[in-house]
Design an enzyme around this catalytic site. Structure first.
Site, PDB file in Angstrom:
ATOM      1  N   GLY A 159      -7.863  10.761 -51.432  1.00  0.00           N
ATOM      2  CA  GLY A 159      -7.129   9.712 -52.130  1.00  0.00           C
ATOM      3  C   GLY A 159      -6.055   9.080 -51.261  1.00  0.00           C
ATOM      4  O   GLY A 159      -5.692   7.920 -51.466  1.00  0.00           O
TER       5      GLY A 159
ATOM      6  N   ALA B 122      -5.639  13.412 -53.451  1.00  0.00           N
ATOM      7  CA  ALA B 122      -5.289  13.753 -54.840  1.00  0.00           C
ATOM      8  C   ALA B 122      -4.822  15.201 -54.874  1.00  0.00           C
ATOM      9  O   ALA B 122      -5.204  16.010 -54.027  1.00  0.00           O
ATOM     10  CB  ALA B 122      -6.518  13.570 -55.731  1.00  0.00           C
TER      11      ALA B 122
ATOM     12  N   GLU C 244      -7.852   6.460 -49.496  1.00  0.00           N
ATOM     13  CA  GLU C 244      -8.231   5.434 -50.480  1.00  0.00           C
ATOM     14  C   GLU C 244      -7.044   4.556 -50.841  1.00  0.00           C
ATOM     15  O   GLU C 244      -7.163   3.346 -51.011  1.00  0.00           O
ATOM     16  CB  GLU C 244      -8.813   6.110 -51.723  1.00  0.00           C
ATOM     17  CG  GLU C 244     -10.174   6.734 -51.429  1.00  0.00           C
ATOM     18  CD  GLU C 244     -10.675   7.575 -52.578  1.00  0.00           C
ATOM     19  OE1 GLU C 244      -9.965   8.518 -52.990  1.00  0.00           O
ATOM     20  OE2 GLU C 244     -11.780   7.300 -53.067  1.00  0.00           O
TER      21      GLU C 244
HETATM   22  N1  T1G Z   1      -4.068  19.132 -53.285  1.00  0.00           N
HETATM   23  C1  T1G Z   1      -3.282  20.198 -53.557  1.00  0.00           C
HETATM   24  N2  T1G Z   1      -2.799  21.050 -52.621  1.00  0.00           N
HETATM   25  C2  T1G Z   1      -3.153  20.810 -51.345  1.00  0.00           C
HETATM   26  C3  T1G Z   1      -3.981  19.726 -50.977  1.00  0.00           C
HETATM   27  C4  T1G Z   1      -4.435  18.869 -52.017  1.00  0.00           C
HETATM   28  N3  T1G Z   1      -5.181  17.805 -51.764  1.00  0.00           N
HETATM   29  N4  T1G Z   1      -4.155  19.771 -49.630  1.00  0.00           N
HETATM   30  C5  T1G Z   1      -3.454  20.829 -49.193  1.00  0.00           C
HETATM   31  N5  T1G Z   1      -2.849  21.442 -50.212  1.00  0.00           N
HETATM   32  C6  T1G Z   1      -1.983  22.617 -50.126  1.00  0.00           C
HETATM   33  C7  T1G Z   1      -2.720  23.851 -49.638  1.00  0.00           C
HETATM   34  O1  T1G Z   1      -3.343  24.503 -50.734  1.00  0.00           O
HETATM   35  C8  T1G Z   1      -1.580  24.642 -49.049  1.00  0.00           C
HETATM   36  O2  T1G Z   1      -0.863  25.175 -50.164  1.00  0.00           O
HETATM   37  C9  T1G Z   1      -0.678  23.578 -48.450  1.00  0.00           C
HETATM   38  O3  T1G Z   1      -1.017  22.351 -49.120  1.00  0.00           O
HETATM   39  C10 T1G Z   1      -0.869  23.382 -46.975  1.00  0.00           C
HETATM   40  O4  T1G Z   1      -2.272  23.205 -46.795  1.00  0.00           O
HETATM   41  C11 T1G Z   1      -9.458  10.679 -55.760  1.00  0.00           C
HETATM   42  C12 T1G Z   1     -10.102  13.235 -55.906  1.00  0.00           C
HETATM   43  C13 T1G Z   1      -4.314  18.200 -45.628  1.00  0.00           C
HETATM   44  C14 T1G Z   1      -5.589  18.867 -43.564  1.00  0.00           C
HETATM   45  O5  T1G Z   1      -9.676  17.647 -49.513  1.00  0.00           O
HETATM   46  O6  T1G Z   1      -7.705  19.591 -45.716  1.00  0.00           O
HETATM   47  O7  T1G Z   1      -8.371  13.058 -52.970  1.00  0.00           O
HETATM   48  O8  T1G Z   1      -1.081  27.594 -49.516  1.00  0.00           O
HETATM   49  O9  T1G Z   1      -2.540  25.180 -45.268  1.00  0.00           O
HETATM   50  O10 T1G Z   1      -3.529  23.389 -42.331  1.00  0.00           O
HETATM   51  O11 T1G Z   1     -10.962  10.624 -53.998  1.00  0.00           O
HETATM   52  O12 T1G Z   1      -4.613  20.977 -46.469  1.00  0.00           O
HETATM   53  O13 T1G Z   1       0.956  26.285 -48.857  1.00  0.00           O
HETATM   54  O14 T1G Z   1       0.550  26.841 -51.298  1.00  0.00           O
HETATM   55  O15 T1G Z   1      -4.371  23.437 -45.499  1.00  0.00           O
HETATM   56  O16 T1G Z   1      -1.668  21.587 -42.352  1.00  0.00           O
HETATM   57  C15 T1G Z   1      -9.125  15.372 -50.942  1.00  0.00           C
HETATM   58  C16 T1G Z   1      -7.497  19.069 -48.459  1.00  0.00           C
HETATM   59  C17 T1G Z   1      -8.618  15.808 -52.277  1.00  0.00           C
HETATM   60  C18 T1G Z   1      -7.694  17.572 -48.241  1.00  0.00           C
HETATM   61  C19 T1G Z   1      -3.470  20.019 -44.174  1.00  0.00           C
HETATM   62  N6  T1G Z   1      -8.283  15.927 -49.908  1.00  0.00           N
HETATM   63  N7  T1G Z   1      -6.435  19.558 -47.618  1.00  0.00           N
HETATM   64  O17 T1G Z   1      -3.870  21.190 -43.483  1.00  0.00           O
HETATM   65  O18 T1G Z   1      -2.175  22.852 -44.367  1.00  0.00           O
HETATM   66  S1  T1G Z   1      -9.638  15.194 -53.571  1.00  0.00           S
HETATM   67  C20 T1G Z   1      -8.638  17.078 -49.284  1.00  0.00           C
HETATM   68  C21 T1G Z   1      -6.659  19.808 -46.281  1.00  0.00           C
HETATM   69  C22 T1G Z   1      -9.276  13.550 -53.608  1.00  0.00           C
HETATM   70  C23 T1G Z   1      -9.800  11.293 -54.431  1.00  0.00           C
HETATM   71  C24 T1G Z   1     -10.141  12.732 -54.513  1.00  0.00           C
HETATM   72  C25 T1G Z   1      -5.499  20.385 -45.547  1.00  0.00           C
HETATM   73  C26 T1G Z   1      -4.728  19.335 -44.735  1.00  0.00           C
HETATM   74  P1  T1G Z   1      -0.047  26.561 -49.946  1.00  0.00           P
HETATM   75  P2  T1G Z   1      -2.930  23.755 -45.453  1.00  0.00           P
HETATM   76  P3  T1G Z   1      -2.788  22.279 -43.025  1.00  0.00           P
END
Ligand code: T1G
Length: 693
Positions: free
Chosen positions: A102, A61, A105
């Site tokens: 998500g 998400a 999911e």
């Molecule tokens: N939402 C918004 N922005 C995100 C994002 C996300 N989920 N994941 C990464 N970004 C942005 C991050 O801020 C950065 O922005 C850029 O992408 C590159 O990220 C319903 C509610 C996927 C392993 O917790 O673990 O789904 O600084 O530097 O090292 O159940 O990002 O470039 O402007 O980390 O290649 C659950 C979180 C969400 C994954 C990639 N998902 N992200 O790593 O790049 S909640 C997460 C990560 C959800 C559902 C629920 C990592 C990555 P900017 P990065 P990376």
């Protein structure tokens, strides 16, 4: 639209295209639903593949939408997944790179899943203080089994797709081109008779689900006392096991809405974005060309030099390590080897990797051996005269374009830069001890430091897995400048009525890893003593209680002398309250003519934390730090501030700056109140109901 739609050989290909990680924001969700409908109404289409553009299937998400109307705007992720499950034509999720939250999911809602090897698979929501909110707590246990799913959800840890090949999650691991394999698989699935399989219809098999879930809940509750999300993960999974899929989904939904509004979740999301925002420097565009860093040199093989060297060895970068004397060099190499051997003993490193890393070190006594280095970091004695000698020598031998970095923790980087004819190549890289362990790296920007030097060292920091925060030049930069006010308040409270164990206990109960007196005993009380002596000369206006000097005059420097604020049994590190020190403190108050009083835990915590907030606000106002989240990242990664409170500045926002201001003004009226010169930024923000973040 953040989704592309094409058809190939009778198969509709829906490609998530929302860089950088195909976050499932509203436009992406709407695009998927439209793609499914379009495929359904196209008679030439017999099957559907969902895949991701760029480096990820989907990172989940869009966290930036949380607690905004867009997060719940239809189609929600639930609706999207329902449309996928209801599709009469088979839907195949083709996963590469990352399928998280998500994103996973969504894939679990597809009829079939194919993954490329090397994809990171996770439900990391718990790390954001929430839980999988689109069916993950219900579908993953049905896909890979109750225990494996609960472990993945409660830890939030990723697994590589090939490790899950036989887990029941994937129908195949792609051998060749993922999309080609997925299209071929989809065409074959279209020929199958009968309804296509749904994960939600699978049974959860477990010999003793009730017992396992109770055990899991107890264990998780014990391990996550400051975080509400992990236990809720278990409760959501348990609801699905006991009451069936639909009821479990309802529970999951309830818990998600509850958790996403908790201060803990706000803090964890703040830290997630804060870590990434720290690498963004307002006047240094991300397109700024960087210098190539192939060869690194470290000057000084002491504790800091050795630790700094290990960071690069761990990243596979060769290091030329310079010392002035052979025995110092040998000692430094032996310490590095000992540190790695300790990791081998713990099973965290193989002997082969140890030797490979040691082989990357090129020990030398000759400055000439630094002339090819792209980045030279000095970690020599913390004295300006010594730094001057080093940087003048570096100016002679370092090649043009080499970055010259000082690991100084207190000295003026502009003065150091002025020792060279290339101040634009000079920067501070303040590592925190132990340098190979602590994540924080303060990047100290001199007034002449070139912007490409900053861009380059931020890139290097990411490579050696540090959280780098840019600081301007001031005494103590960000972290130590703030901790100085914190220590002043701690010492004043001893003078006014508290005792070391009480102060430490109160702030550790608040969540700090270690209170100021246990920390000082660990680091060495003589370090603070030296700083205060300098302070008395340079800033006589900054008054301190002399109580710590008294302690140091008795030689009680802490663990290293077997006694400090606390007593220590020989060879042990347990801090035992010291009757002798407590009596010395009481006697000192009497001598200072201070009427001792009872100081409650609330006052202890407020004076310690708000002293950080107040100095942090001045640091922001002076532009030493460019954003409040940078100050928070310094404290979360370098000073043991509790992660679930998000850092001093976010905590102040949570308390409310109106209340912070009132508390500071109250303490300013008390004895030693002249230490409280309230930051104008706090007053300004409080007056308009503003926040730091
Ligand atoms: N939402 C918004 N922005 C995100 C994002 C996300 N989920 N994941 C990464 N970004 C942005 C991050 O801020 C950065 O922005 C850029 O992408 C590159 O990220 C319903 C509610 C996927 C392993 O917790 O673990 O789904 O600084 O530097 O090292 O159940 O990002 O470039 O402007 O980390 O290649 C659950 C979180 C969400 C994954 C990639 N998902 N992200 O790593 O790049 S909640 C997460 C990560 C959800 C559902 C629920 C990592 C990555 P900017 P990065 P990376």
């Amino acid at each position: 639209m953040a989704v592309d739609y094409t058809t190939r050989d009778g198969v509709a290909v829906i490609t998530l295209n929302n860089p950088p990680v195909n976050g499932l924001g509203h436009s992406t969700r709407a695009g998927i639903v439209e793609g499914i409908a379009r495929a359904a109404s196209d008679p030439s289409v017999s099957a559907i593949v969902i895949t991701g553009a760029g480096k990820a299937f989907s990172g989940g998400a869009d966290i930036t939408e949380f607690n905004t109307p867009r997060a719940m705007q239809e189609p929600t992720l639930h609706t999207v997944i329902n449309e996928v499950e209801k599709s009469a034509k088979p839907v195949v999720a083709a996963i590469h790179g990352v399928a998280m939250g998500g994103g996973l999911e969504l894939a679990l809602g597809a009829h079939y899943r194919i993954a490329a090897p090397g994809a990171q698979i996770a439900l990391p929501e718990v790390k954001l203080g929430i839980l999988p909110g689109a069916g993950g707590t219900q579908r993953l246990p049905r896909a890979i089994g109750l225990e494996a799913a609960l472990n993945m959800i409660v830890t939030g840890s990723p697994a590589m797709s090939e490790k899950l090949a036989n887990s029941g999650l994937f129908d195949a691991i792609a051998q060749g081109d993922l999309l080609e394999d997925a299209i071929a698989f989809a065409r074959r699935a279209a020929d199958r008779q009968g309804p296509h399989p749904l994960v939600r219809n699978r049974k959860i098999e477990h010999p003793n689900a009730e017992g396992f879930l109770q055990f899991a809940r107890n264990t998780v509750a014990a391990m996550s006392k400051n975080y509400p999300a992990p236990v809720k993960c278990v409760d959501a999974i348990a609801a699905g096991v006991k009451q069936g899929f639909d009821k479990g989904l309802l529970r999951e939904r309830e818990y998600f809405v509850e958790l996403v509004q908790t201060p803990e979740s706000r803090a964890l999301r703040h830290a997630f974005f804060g870590e990434r925002a720290a690498s963004k420097i307002p006047d240094v565009p991300s397109s700024m060309p960087t210098r190539e860093i192939q060869k690194v040199a470290v000057i000084g093989a002491g504790t800091m030099g050795g630790g700094i060297t290990m960071n690069f060895l761990n990243a596979g970068v060769p290091v030329t390590l310079l010392e002035t004397k052979q025995e110092a060099l040998d000692r430094g190499l032996a310490t590095i080897r000992k540190n790695y051997e300790a990791q081998v003993k713990k099973g965290k490193l193989t002997v082969e990797k140890l030797e490979a890393r040691m082989a990357l070190i090129r020990p030398t006594l000759a400055y000439d051996d630094l002339k090819e280095a792209d980045l030279i970091i000095e970690a020599v004695f913390e004295e300006l005269g010594v730094k001057e000698q080093v940087f003048k020598r570096l100016d002679e031998v370092a090649k043009p374009g080499a970055i010259l970095a000082s690991n100084t923790s207190t000295l003026d980087v502009d003065k150091i830069a002025a020792f060279t004819k290339r101040p634009h190549d000079v920067v501070g890289l303040h590592f925190f001890s132990p340098a190979n362990v602590m994540k924080l790296l303060e990047v100290v920007r001199g007034k002449e430091t070139a912007r490409d030097v900053l861009a380059t060292v931020m890139q290097v920091a990411k490579k050696i897995r540090k959280t780098a925060v840019v600081s301007g030049v001031c005494d103590g930069f960000i972290g130590n400048r703030m901790i100085e006010q914190y220590v002043r308040q701690a010492l004043y409270m001893l003078e006014e009525g508290a005792l070391p164990a009480q102060v430490d206990r109160a702030i550790e109960k608040f969540g700090f890893a270690m209170g100021p007196f246990r920390m000082s005993d660990l680091a060495g009380n003589d370090i603070g003593w030296a700083i205060r002596k300098r302070r008395y000369q340079e800033h006589p206006d900054m008054k301190y209680s002399k109580i710590a000097d008294r302690l140091c005059e008795t030689g009680r420097f802490g663990q290293k002398t077997g006694a400090g604020w606390y007593d220590y049994k020989a060879g042990e590190r347990d801090a035992l309250p010291s009757k002798l020190v407590d009596e010395m403190i009481v006697a000192y108050s009497k001598e200072a003519g201070v009427e001792r009083r009872t100081i409650g835990d609330e006052e202890i915590v407020e004076r310690l934390v708000f002293s950080l907030v107040n100095e942090g606000a001045k640091i922001l106002a002076e532009g030493i730090a460019s954003k409040a989240s940078d100050v928070d990242m310094v404290y979360l990664t370098g000073y043991g501030f509790p992660l679930w409170r998000g850092g001093p500045m976010l905590y102040a926002d949570t308390v409310g700056l109106y209340n912070v201001e009132r508390a500071i003004r109250r303490y300013a009226q008390q004895p030693n109140g002249d230490a409280w010169e309230i930051a104008p930024l706090i007053v300004d923000l409080a007056a308009k109901g503003g926040t730091f973040n």
